[in-house]
Design a protein around this motif. Structure first.
Motif, mmCIF file in Angstrom:
data_model
loop_
_atom_site.group_PDB
_atom_site.id
_atom_site.type_symbol
_atom_site.label_atom_id
_atom_site.label_comp_id
_atom_site.label_asym_id
_atom_site.label_seq_id
_atom_site.Cartn_x
_atom_site.Cartn_y
_atom_site.Cartn_z
ATOM 1 N N LYS A 8 0.984 -1.208 0.079
ATOM 2 C CA LYS A 8 -0.070 -0.011 0.061
ATOM 3 C C LYS A 8 0.771 1.313 -0.105
ATOM 4 O O LYS A 8 0.752 2.050 -0.825
ATOM 5 C CB LYS A 8 -0.912 0.015 1.254
ATOM 6 C CG LYS A 8 -2.029 -0.928 1.197
ATOM 7 C CD LYS A 8 -2.721 -1.024 2.353
ATOM 8 C CE LYS A 8 -4.156 -1.862 2.434
ATOM 9 N NZ LYS A 8 -5.127 -1.781 3.381
ATOM 10 N N VAL A 11 2.182 1.824 -3.521
ATOM 11 C CA VAL A 11 1.400 2.412 -4.328
ATOM 12 C C VAL A 11 1.095 3.774 -4.202
ATOM 13 O O VAL A 11 0.976 4.517 -5.206
ATOM 14 C CB VAL A 11 -0.069 1.611 -4.362
ATOM 15 C CG1 VAL A 11 -1.177 1.984 -5.069
ATOM 16 C CG2 VAL A 11 0.257 0.197 -4.798
ATOM 17 N N ASN A 12 0.812 3.975 -2.630
ATOM 18 C CA ASN A 12 0.674 5.484 -2.366
ATOM 19 C C ASN A 12 1.830 6.432 -2.976
ATOM 20 O O ASN A 12 1.522 7.572 -3.445
ATOM 21 C CB ASN A 12 0.355 5.597 -0.889
ATOM 22 C CG ASN A 12 -0.959 4.883 -0.555
ATOM 23 O OD1 ASN A 12 -1.757 5.085 -1.295
ATOM 24 N ND2 ASN A 12 -1.040 4.704 0.695
ATOM 25 N N GLU A 15 1.830 6.847 -6.870
ATOM 26 C CA GLU A 15 0.531 7.835 -7.189
ATOM 27 C C GLU A 15 1.160 9.481 -6.779
ATOM 28 O O GLU A 15 0.956 10.375 -7.731
ATOM 29 C CB GLU A 15 -0.570 7.447 -6.379
ATOM 30 C CG GLU A 15 -1.128 6.277 -6.813
ATOM 31 C CD GLU A 15 -2.331 5.684 -6.191
ATOM 32 O OE1 GLU A 15 -2.927 4.903 -6.559
ATOM 33 O OE2 GLU A 15 -2.550 6.206 -4.863
ATOM 34 N N LEU A 146 -7.354 9.443 -2.012
ATOM 35 C CA LEU A 146 -7.609 9.209 -3.378
ATOM 36 C C LEU A 146 -8.381 10.088 -4.091
ATOM 37 O O LEU A 146 -8.189 10.485 -5.197
ATOM 38 C CB LEU A 146 -8.182 7.756 -3.417
ATOM 39 C CG LEU A 146 -7.187 6.544 -3.072
ATOM 40 C CD1 LEU A 146 -7.855 5.142 -3.251
ATOM 41 C CD2 LEU A 146 -5.650 6.588 -3.777
ATOM 42 N N HIS A 188 -7.757 2.487 -8.463
ATOM 43 C CA HIS A 188 -7.229 2.071 -7.124
ATOM 44 C C HIS A 188 -8.531 2.277 -6.224
ATOM 45 O O HIS A 188 -8.624 1.628 -5.334
ATOM 46 C CB HIS A 188 -6.158 3.223 -6.665
ATOM 47 C CG HIS A 188 -5.710 2.963 -5.334
ATOM 48 N ND1 HIS A 188 -4.592 3.662 -4.781
ATOM 49 C CD2 HIS A 188 -6.015 1.999 -4.457
ATOM 50 C CE1 HIS A 188 -4.151 2.995 -3.605
ATOM 51 N NE2 HIS A 188 -5.203 2.189 -3.433
ATOM 52 N N TYR A 192 -10.139 -0.375 -3.854
ATOM 53 C CA TYR A 192 -10.752 0.023 -2.404
ATOM 54 C C TYR A 192 -11.732 -0.662 -1.925
ATOM 55 O O TYR A 192 -12.157 -0.997 -0.825
ATOM 56 C CB TYR A 192 -10.485 1.540 -2.012
ATOM 57 C CG TYR A 192 -10.917 1.918 -0.872
ATOM 58 C CD1 TYR A 192 -10.109 1.904 0.461
ATOM 59 C CD2 TYR A 192 -12.163 2.339 -0.756
ATOM 60 C CE1 TYR A 192 -10.772 2.396 1.423
ATOM 61 C CE2 TYR A 192 -12.859 2.945 0.352
ATOM 62 C CZ TYR A 192 -11.884 2.971 1.515
ATOM 63 O OH TYR A 192 -12.419 3.582 2.626
#
Length: 201
Positions: A8, A11-12, A15, A146, A188, A192
């Protein structure tokens, strides 16, 4: 759990990095990257098709109609990025990239527009009737970061499309880069909600 946490975080971080570099990249990349059928639009289509297939698999796996709606939504965006098939039949190449046949010159274009309109209405109805509104508001299932990132990408896309601040070509790059990250963020967000719906069953 530790492995999932680090995934996680990765990925964060990815982004956030993309979000930070959207503006600089719009001044670095060649203008041709923003052309119709160019690298950025082609990548957008790949992301959207992958997102549609992933969510259709989620629907097949758990029979959540919400995932079927999301899959249809990504297919709708795919059709938009493909100019509803016009990108496959360019008339030639101009200074701004491929020249596409106008929609009103496509045979049976009126029927095609009606089908597109029906598809839009079906997806809209799907969001209204299949979204688990009660769970979302009861469990406060709002991926705030997000959603904020998505709003920023939308702002980049709108600003670039206007062409007022960065010029036509750099504005197009900003628009396409913003849309590309927006589609990744929407994927994403769909992941979620799938995970959250599975955890709250």
């Amino acid at each position: 759990m530790d492995g999932l946490f680090w995934k996680k975080q990765a990925v964060n971080s990815f982004e956030i990095l993309l979000l930070i570099f959207i503006l600089p990249l719009s001044f670095i990349l060649p203008d041709s990257f923003a052309w119709e059928n160019g690298p950025l639009e082609s990548t957008q289509v790949i992301v959207l098709v992958a997102a549609a297939l992933i969510n259709f698999y989620f629907f097949y796996k758990r029979r959540h109609n919400f995932q079927l709606t999301i899959s249809g939504f990504f297919l709708l965006l795919t059709g938009r990025e493909l100019n509803w098939g016009r990108c496959f039949f360019p008339l030639g190449i101009g200074p701004d990239g491929p020249i596409l046949v106008p929609m009103n010159q496509i045979p049976h274009h009126a029927i095609i527009n009606i089908i597109i309109g029906i598809f839009i209405m079906v997806v809209l109805a799907g969001f209204i009737f299949t979204t688990p509104w009660y769970k979302i508001f009861s469990y406060h299932l709002f991926p705030v970061k997000l959603l904020v990132y998505s709003c920023i990408c939308t702002l980049f896309s709108i600003t670039g499309d206007s062409g007022h601040f960065f010029g036509k070509y750099k504005g197009e790059l900003l628009e396409e880069l913003g849309e590309l990250l927006l589609y990744l963020l929407l994927l994403h967000i769909s992941l979620y909600y799938y995970i959250q719906s599975s955890n709250n069953n």
